[in-house]
Design an enzyme around this catalytic site. Structure first.
Site, PDB file in Angstrom:
ATOM      1  N   CYS A 106       5.215   0.748  20.088  1.00 41.42           N
ATOM      2  CA  CYS A 106       4.154   0.708  19.072  1.00 41.42           C
ATOM      3  C   CYS A 106       3.800   2.100  18.550  1.00 41.42           C
ATOM      4  O   CYS A 106       3.467   2.255  17.383  1.00 41.42           O
ATOM      5  CB  CYS A 106       2.891   0.070  19.653  1.00 41.42           C
ATOM      6  N   HIS A 158       8.576  -4.513  10.065  1.00 41.75           N
ATOM      7  CA  HIS A 158       8.764  -4.933  11.447  1.00 41.75           C
ATOM      8  C   HIS A 158       9.725  -6.122  11.511  1.00 41.75           C
ATOM      9  O   HIS A 158      10.908  -5.964  11.318  1.00 41.75           O
ATOM     10  CB  HIS A 158       7.393  -5.238  12.062  1.00 41.75           C
ATOM     11  N   HIS A 160       2.703 -10.970  11.831  1.00 42.66           N
ATOM     12  CA  HIS A 160       3.767 -10.897  12.838  1.00 42.66           C
ATOM     13  C   HIS A 160       4.496 -12.231  12.835  1.00 42.66           C
ATOM     14  O   HIS A 160       4.129 -13.149  13.570  1.00 42.66           O
ATOM     15  CB  HIS A 160       3.177 -10.583  14.224  1.00 42.66           C
TER      16      HIS A 160
HETATM   17 FE1  DHE Z   1       9.482  -7.692  19.528  1.00 47.14          FE
HETATM   18  C1  DHE Z   1      11.524  -9.456  17.360  1.00 47.14           C
HETATM   19  C2  DHE Z   1      10.019  -4.892  17.742  1.00 47.14           C
HETATM   20  C3  DHE Z   1       7.127  -6.098  21.440  1.00 47.14           C
HETATM   21  C4  DHE Z   1       9.441 -10.323  21.683  1.00 47.14           C
HETATM   22  N1  DHE Z   1      10.522  -7.270  17.831  1.00 47.14           N
HETATM   23  C5  DHE Z   1      11.320  -8.129  17.087  1.00 47.14           C
HETATM   24  C6  DHE Z   1      11.922  -7.401  16.006  1.00 47.14           C
HETATM   25  C7  DHE Z   1      11.500  -6.100  16.122  1.00 47.14           C
HETATM   26  C8  DHE Z   1      10.630  -6.028  17.268  1.00 47.14           C
HETATM   27  C9  DHE Z   1      11.883  -4.946  15.237  1.00 47.14           C
HETATM   28  C10 DHE Z   1      12.857  -7.972  14.957  1.00 47.14           C
HETATM   29  C11 DHE Z   1      14.288  -7.942  15.429  1.00 47.14           C
HETATM   30  C12 DHE Z   1      15.258  -8.572  14.437  1.00 47.14           C
HETATM   31  O1  DHE Z   1      14.984  -9.701  13.990  1.00 47.14           O
HETATM   32  O2  DHE Z   1      16.283  -7.962  14.122  1.00 47.14           O
HETATM   33  N2  DHE Z   1       8.653  -5.839  19.547  1.00 47.14           N
HETATM   34  C13 DHE Z   1       9.027  -4.845  18.729  1.00 47.14           C
HETATM   35  C14 DHE Z   1       8.235  -3.665  19.014  1.00 47.14           C
HETATM   36  O3  DHE Z   1       8.373  -2.537  18.480  1.00 47.14           O
HETATM   37  C15 DHE Z   1       7.166  -4.050  19.953  1.00 47.14           C
HETATM   38  C16 DHE Z   1       5.858  -4.184  19.187  1.00 47.14           C
HETATM   39  C17 DHE Z   1       6.866  -3.058  21.064  1.00 47.14           C
HETATM   40  C18 DHE Z   1       8.013  -2.751  21.970  1.00 47.14           C
HETATM   41  O4  DHE Z   1       7.832  -1.905  22.860  1.00 47.14           O
HETATM   42  O5  DHE Z   1       9.095  -3.293  21.846  1.00 47.14           O
HETATM   43  C19 DHE Z   1       7.673  -5.420  20.380  1.00 47.14           C
HETATM   44  N3  DHE Z   1       8.446  -8.147  21.261  1.00 47.14           N
HETATM   45  C20 DHE Z   1       7.561  -7.349  21.865  1.00 47.14           C
HETATM   46  C21 DHE Z   1       7.064  -7.950  23.089  1.00 47.14           C
HETATM   47  O6  DHE Z   1       6.251  -7.432  23.901  1.00 47.14           O
HETATM   48  C22 DHE Z   1       7.632  -9.310  23.165  1.00 47.14           C
HETATM   49  C23 DHE Z   1       6.522 -10.314  22.932  1.00 47.14           C
HETATM   50  C24 DHE Z   1       8.248  -9.656  24.504  1.00 47.14           C
HETATM   51  C25 DHE Z   1       9.507  -8.945  24.850  1.00 47.14           C
HETATM   52  O7  DHE Z   1      10.501  -9.604  25.150  1.00 47.14           O
HETATM   53  O8  DHE Z   1       9.506  -7.718  24.846  1.00 47.14           O
HETATM   54  C26 DHE Z   1       8.598  -9.282  21.987  1.00 47.14           C
HETATM   55  N4  DHE Z   1      10.311  -9.553  19.510  1.00 47.14           N
HETATM   56  C27 DHE Z   1      10.194 -10.454  20.522  1.00 47.14           C
HETATM   57  C28 DHE Z   1      10.978 -11.620  20.194  1.00 47.14           C
HETATM   58  C29 DHE Z   1      11.573 -11.382  18.937  1.00 47.14           C
HETATM   59  C30 DHE Z   1      11.144 -10.071  18.532  1.00 47.14           C
HETATM   60  C31 DHE Z   1      11.076 -12.871  21.053  1.00 47.14           C
HETATM   61  C32 DHE Z   1      12.497 -12.299  18.161  1.00 47.14           C
HETATM   62  C33 DHE Z   1      11.724 -13.378  17.507  1.00 47.14           C
HETATM   63  C34 DHE Z   1      12.599 -14.309  16.748  1.00 47.14           C
HETATM   64  O9  DHE Z   1      12.233 -15.488  16.704  1.00 47.14           O
HETATM   65  O10 DHE Z   1      13.628 -13.885  16.193  1.00 47.14           O
END
Ligand code: DHE
Length: 560
Positions: A50, A337, A379
């Site tokens: 973040c 994002h 989101h």
């Molecule tokens: Fe995610 C998708 C970034 C925290 C679970 N997350 C994404 C994508 C990005 C992103 C850029 C899109 C990818 C794509 O489609 O190519 N996520 C980030 C962060 O920067 C953040 C806020 C902080 C971090 O340190 O990573 C973050 N994300 C999380 C979590 O804490 C989550 C809830 C649990 C985990 O597994 O880490 C989480 N992010 C997800 C999931 C997707 C996702 C399950 C895909 C959703 C989908 O349906 O495609």
């Protein structure tokens, strides 16, 4: 000599204002070498996503020492904000903020919280760059293509397999969606962020937060990792080339650090090219760390849509000639994002989360179709598409910062939807949620339901539940399903977050992760979509911190 002196003085002039403004600043708290290493690790695992590696801020606030260090005499900064300092930082890290920072008092120990409060008052260490040579050195071709099976060697219905991230275990579970049995658990990178599928549905690609990408072949008797490569030290996204004639020829991966994307061979992961995303923001400011957020492959052209977070630039990368790479750069809004396709597959809808906007990219014309104002911190995950009874085709996103789900009318070339044209690219309805903190929404063309989670809500009864709206009557309050209770697991002290609804191939089951602490028993709770009754709970001890789930068919065909 004269010239050197001139350059030297110009540099000194540039540095002077910084030196003057920090003249009043106190020394940062001292850390031992061991504490520094621990702080670095915790910062990478918990904070960098973040706040950014250089702590310039994105979804989270700027955490550079000029904000975090204690003012000696309570000096007010520009903007009137008091400097933070150890006590205040400890409170913010422990209990979170209304601005969306989550509480860490149930994740980190008191000592770790104190360490982090001191660590972030010191200047951020800059991690090393990662070159094509580094990538090549990390590349492991475990099974060459010629030695892989030529046909499916197992009887599993591959289309209904779920790839499930076991976040803190650094593993991926492949679960048979027909039998609800774990098929295989594989080692992957740390905290795999997403899984994506090959055009054939045979290969699962994962990307870990540590930058490790794996390709898993499901044609074997048991799924087998056939190649791995490291993209950098912090990554989130990956996708293949999907345009006709290029199916799975290439793989692209996006990194947070270094800020760049890499192109690899789609079947072997052999590194081909790295492209930096450093540059200027839509406001014209240079940014040293514009991280690559979501990436998707277009079906309209041989292109990837690469969303660059801090700059707000959306790049359409044409992979038809990798040596002479052409990119179209579309200006949108800062802090891009996650996002997904509209129902027609022509427009990519991406959240500019800290700008409270959603950008719609027209992949046919290569232009921005619209920048839609939304409620606070959209989101969407990949969002959810359906035909609204009053407004026609809509794509939807939940919000981390507001208790609503926004439905945005999307354009369509289908003449039967022409009458909704005036609504296009507007928020046509907001569905009322019981609180903020939503991360993912989901629906299915065969279902009458629309599912939304709220794992980031600070209230247990909201974070542990999911909410089901009736698409035919969206004014009705959603049905609340208490996932933690439905799991049948004993009550736990820490909140177990109910996260990311995902449909099975048939569209009649919805799978929810019940995401507990690393040492708690977590679960996957499977609901019957019609009756909203629990069908099965997977509580194998190997199910450690499950988060994202990717059904093979729905991921391949962008069904959401
Ligand atoms: Fe995610 C998708 C970034 C925290 C679970 N997350 C994404 C994508 C990005 C992103 C850029 C899109 C990818 C794509 O489609 O190519 N996520 C980030 C962060 O920067 C953040 C806020 C902080 C971090 O340190 O990573 C973050 N994300 C999380 C979590 O804490 C989550 C809830 C649990 C985990 O597994 O880490 C989480 N992010 C997800 C999931 C997707 C996702 C399950 C895909 C959703 C989908 O349906 O495609």
């Amino acid at each position: 000599m004269q010239k050197t002196r001139l350059i030297g003085s110009a540099l000194a002039m540039a540095i002077l204002p910084m030196a003057m403004s920090s003249a009043w600043a106190q020394e940062a708290p001292k850390l031992s070498a061991e504490e520094m290493e621990k702080g670095k690790l915790i910062y990478f695992e918990r904070c960098a996503g973040c706040h950014g590696v250089l702590r310039k801020g994105a979804t989270g606030k700027n955490l550079e020492p000029h904000w975090t260090k204690t003012a000696p005499d309570g000096t007010k900064l520009e903007g009137g904000t008091l400097k933070l300092g150890t006590d205040r930082l400890e409170k913010i890290i422990s209990y979170g903020t209304e601005g969306g920072m989550v509480n860490y008092d149930d994740i980190l120990t008191k000592e770790e919280i104190n360490l982090m409060a001191r660590y972030i008052q010191n200047p951020p260490p800059v991690p090393p760059e990662f070159s094509l040579k580094d990538m090549k050195d990390s590349w492991k071709l475990i099974v060459p293509v010629k030695d892989r099976p030529t046909k499916q060697m197992n009887k599993v219905n591959l289309k209904n397999v779920f790839a499930i991230t076991l976040r803190d275990a650094g593993k991926l579970a492949l679960v048979d969606g027909d039998t609800h049995k774990i098929w295989k658990i594989l080692d992957t990178g740390y905290a795999v962020h997403i899984s994506r599928l090959s055009a054939s549905g045979r290969y699962v690609y994962t990307v870990g937060r540590d930058g490790l990408t794996t390709i898993i072949d499901m044609y074997y008797e048991e799924p087998t990792t056939v190649a791995t490569v490291r993209l950098g030290s912090d990554a989130r996204s990956v996708d293949t080339s999907k345009f006709k004639g290029y199916e799975d020829k290439y793989l692209i991966g996006g990194t947070y650090w270094p800020p760049q994307y890499s192109i690899m061979d789609g079947e072997t992961l052999e590194p081909i090219k790295i492209v930096s995303t450093r540059g200027n923001t839509v406001d014209g400011e240079y940014h040293p760390e514009p991280r690559v957020a979501s990436i998707v492959a277009s079906l309209t052209k041989p292109e990837w849509v690469v969303n660059v977070k801090e700059t707000g630039m959306i790049q359409l990368v044409d992979y038809s000639d990798i040596k002479n790479l052409k990119t179209t750069t579309i200006e949108s809004a800062k802090f891009l994002h996650d996002g997904g396709w509209d129902a027609s597959g022509r427009y990519f809808m991406v959240a500019a989360n800290a700008s409270n906007k959603v950008a719609a990219v027209d992949t046919k014309t290569g232009k921005l179709a619209a920048l839609v104002d939304t409620a606070k911190i959209p989101h969407p995950g990949r969002g959810a598409n359906f035909v609204h009874p009053e407004f026609g085709p809509v794509w939807s996103t939940g919000h981390l910062g507001d208790a609503v789900v926004s439905l945005i009318s999307t354009a369509s070339d289908d003449p039967k939807f022409a009458k909704y044209k005036d609504h296009n690219w507007k928020v046509v309805q907001q569905l009322k949620m019981p609180g903020a903190g939503n991360l993912f929404v989901k629906t299915h063309p065969k279902s009458k339901n629309f599912w939304a989670d709220a794992p980031m809500n600070p209230e247990r009864e909201i974070a542990e539940a999911v909410f089901v709206f009736d698409k035919a009557d969206l004014k009705k309050d959603p049905v609340r399903l208490d996932v933690a209770k439905d799991s049948g697991l004993p009550e736990s002290k820490a909140i177990r977050r109910a996260v990311q609804p995902e449909y099975n191939e048939a569209g009649d089951e919805v799978w929810i992760s019940l995401w507990g602490g690393k040492t708690d028993q977590s679960a996957i709770v499977i609901y019957d979509d019609k009756t909203l009754k629990v069908k099965k709970v997977i509580t194998d001890p190997a199910v450690v911190t499950p988060t994202g789930k990717f059904n093979v068919y729905n991921t391949m065909h962008d069904v959401y």
